[in-house]
Motif scaffolding. Structure first.
Motif, mmCIF file in Angstrom:
data_model
loop_
_atom_site.group_PDB
_atom_site.id
_atom_site.type_symbol
_atom_site.label_atom_id
_atom_site.label_comp_id
_atom_site.label_asym_id
_atom_site.label_seq_id
_atom_site.Cartn_x
_atom_site.Cartn_y
_atom_site.Cartn_z
ATOM 1 N N GLY A 78 0.848 -1.129 0.127
ATOM 2 C CA GLY A 78 0.002 0.099 0.007
ATOM 3 C C GLY A 78 0.940 1.308 -0.113
ATOM 4 N N TRP A 79 0.165 2.384 -0.427
ATOM 5 C CA TRP A 79 0.937 3.567 -0.470
ATOM 6 C C TRP A 79 1.251 4.195 1.096
ATOM 7 C CZ3 TRP A 79 3.670 6.730 -3.335
ATOM 8 C CH2 TRP A 79 3.654 7.994 -3.105
ATOM 9 N N GLY A 80 2.586 4.408 1.008
ATOM 10 C CA GLY A 80 3.129 4.595 2.449
ATOM 11 C C GLY A 80 3.858 3.678 3.087
ATOM 12 N N PHE A 81 3.416 2.640 2.919
ATOM 13 C CA PHE A 81 4.059 1.368 3.457
ATOM 14 C C PHE A 81 5.492 1.194 3.147
ATOM 15 C CE2 PHE A 81 -0.453 0.939 4.296
ATOM 16 C CZ PHE A 81 -0.485 0.107 5.427
ATOM 17 N N SER A 82 6.286 0.533 4.198
ATOM 18 C CA SER A 82 7.739 0.198 3.985
ATOM 19 C C SER A 82 7.522 -0.918 2.859
ATOM 20 C CB SER A 82 8.356 -0.018 5.038
ATOM 21 O OG SER A 82 7.833 -1.423 5.542
ATOM 22 N N GLY A 83 8.764 -0.843 1.903
ATOM 23 C CA GLY A 83 8.810 -1.994 1.008
ATOM 24 C C GLY A 83 10.377 -2.465 1.402
ATOM 25 N N LYS A 84 11.369 -2.437 0.513
ATOM 26 C CA LYS A 84 12.598 -3.148 0.574
ATOM 27 C C LYS A 84 13.487 -2.131 1.197
ATOM 28 C CE LYS A 84 16.303 -5.640 -1.950
ATOM 29 N NZ LYS A 84 16.729 -6.001 -3.339
ATOM 30 N N ASP A 85 14.380 -2.294 2.249
ATOM 31 C CA ASP A 85 15.237 -1.360 2.799
ATOM 32 C C ASP A 85 16.431 -1.309 2.136
ATOM 33 O OD1 ASP A 85 13.386 -0.668 4.881
ATOM 34 O OD2 ASP A 85 14.021 -2.429 6.041
ATOM 35 N N VAL A 86 17.096 -0.247 2.121
ATOM 36 C CA VAL A 86 18.336 -0.144 1.587
ATOM 37 C C VAL A 86 19.227 0.898 2.303
ATOM 38 C CG1 VAL A 86 17.842 -0.913 -0.999
ATOM 39 C CG2 VAL A 86 17.471 1.832 0.035
ATOM 40 N N SER A 87 20.541 0.874 2.170
ATOM 41 C CA SER A 87 21.318 1.992 2.716
ATOM 42 C C SER A 87 21.136 2.017 4.392
ATOM 43 C CB SER A 87 21.100 3.351 2.297
ATOM 44 O OG SER A 87 20.952 3.275 0.728
ATOM 45 N N TYR A 88 21.680 0.799 4.983
ATOM 46 C CA TYR A 88 21.600 0.709 6.506
ATOM 47 C C TYR A 88 22.787 1.816 7.009
ATOM 48 C CZ TYR A 88 18.532 -3.212 5.724
ATOM 49 O OH TYR A 88 17.478 -3.902 5.427
ATOM 50 N N GLY A 89 22.732 2.096 8.297
ATOM 51 C CA GLY A 89 24.000 2.554 8.917
ATOM 52 C C GLY A 89 23.510 3.976 9.714
#
Length: 377
Positions: A78-89
């Motif tokens: 859905g719009w606004g929901f988290s998807g795939k995370d990138v760029s941790y730290g």
């Protein structure tokens, strides 16, 4: 003026210029090292049925960078929901978005290079918030937590919305606008076979027909309809309202969490629930209620039965209800009333303003038993 005097003056001017440049560079370096840092990750989002993929670029800060190249974003949640995370730290927060992405449903690229609201983001991360999932601190208040994710949402028409997300809370940072972009043929020819697929019309069709990316029910619902440009901006309209509860006196509401159509989310409990203030909010998409009925179990052990309610609103019905309620007074105040029946098996919802009431009969409700979160005082 003698040659010697000219040389002396020129040398002094060069010395002053170099000193100023060094001072400026030192100030920039100091500002860079003094920026607050947080442990956060970036995340790419889109509406369901309108997948996107970032070709290159990301979120830029003073001394930090977070790539948004995370592969194809489906937006299935859905719009606004988290998807795939990138760029941790751990890094400083971004102050700019600079990227190019492809919109598969539209068959085109967009580009954006824009400052974003760093000050608002920094204030949110530094201030933090209380969450009921955390234990009490020594002062009898819930421990504070802060945001951990910056979500970037790409919608048709080049619309870009950025949110700060944490457990139980999500706040919009701002709405931005990209422009259509044409990648040069010379650049495309330098890409490898995988990267060049981003420019293949056959690949666009394959993506849109892939049910792992665009679920069949979403594709069928959108079939034959034009792309609803402007829809995601309409979600950002805010009204002044609050949640209220029609319950028997033995029932105690312990929390309510609302996800709004604009992607914002808030968990209300403890002091905020007791104060129950009106605020300007977008229209709710769904709500989760938690309550305790003290009459279900024995009064001797002072424990009640806990319940939870999952409430999903019908988009067309609740949007029309808010528009109707506020059509004569856009600055008015309304209440979204949740009524729990006496045997804790159902919840009805209605939007109220004075004597005016609109029942939301298409709302989907699921009620279940849960563990009580509090003791009877």
């Amino acid at each position: 003026m003698t040659k010697l005097l000219k040389s002396i003056i020129l040398g002094m001017m060069i010395s002053i210029t170099v000193c100023c440049q060094n001072k400026q560079q030192n100030n920039m370096l100091q500002n860079k090292t003094n920026l607050p840092e947080f442990d956060w990750k970036a995340n790419v989002n889109c509406p369901p049925g309108y997948p996107v993929e970032v070709y290159r670029g990301g979120l830029e800060g003073n001394g930090s960078y977070a790539s948004l190249d995370s592969g194809t974003a489906t937006g299935k949640s859905g719009w606004g929901f988290s998807g795939k995370d990138v760029s941790y730290g751990v890094k400083s927060l971004p102050s700019r978005i600079n990227c190019i992405w492809v919109s598969y449903a539209e068959g085109c690229f967009y580009s954006i290079d824009s400052p974003i609201d760093y000050d608002k983001m920094l204030h949110l991360f530094q201030e933090g918030y209380q969450n009921s999932a955390f234990y009490f601190n020594g002062n009898g208040e819930y421990k504070k937590m802060t945001f951990s994710t910056i979500i970037v949402g790409f919608a048709p028409g080049g619309v870009v919305v950025i949110w700060a997300m944490g457990g139980g809370r999500q706040v919009e940072i701002g709405r931005y606008k990209g422009e259509k972009y044409q990648v040069s043929q010379a650049e495309i020819q330098r890409l490898d076979s995988h990267e060049s697929l981003l420019f293949s019309k056959d690949e666009y069709k394959r993506i849109m027909l892939n049910t792992q990316i665009v679920p069949l029910e979403v594709r069928e619902a959108n079939a034959g309809k034009p792309i609803p440009y402007g829809l995601w901006d309409s979600y950002r309209v805010r009204y002044t309202w609050r949640s209220v509860f029609a319950i028997k006196k033995e029932v105690e509401i312990t929390s309510i969490i609302c996800m709004k159509y604009n992607g914002e989310k808030e968990l209300i409990f403890d002091k905020n629930l007791a104060e129950n203030k009106f605020s300007k909010q977008a229209i709710p998409k769904f709500a989760n209620l938690s309550w305790t009925d003290w009459t279900v179990n024995s009064w001797t052990d002072k424990k009640g039965q806990g319940y939870g309610g999952e409430i999903t609103f019908d988009e067309q019905e609740i949007t029309q209800a808010y528009q109707e309620m506020y059509k004569d007074d856009k600055e008015g105040q309304a209440e979204l009333q949740f009524s729990i029946n006496h045997i804790n098996t159902f919840v009805t919802v209605q939007l109220k303003q004075g004597d005016k009431e609109i029942r939301l009969g298409k709302t989907i409700v699921k009620v279940y038993k849960s563990k009580s979160l509090s003791l009877k005082k």
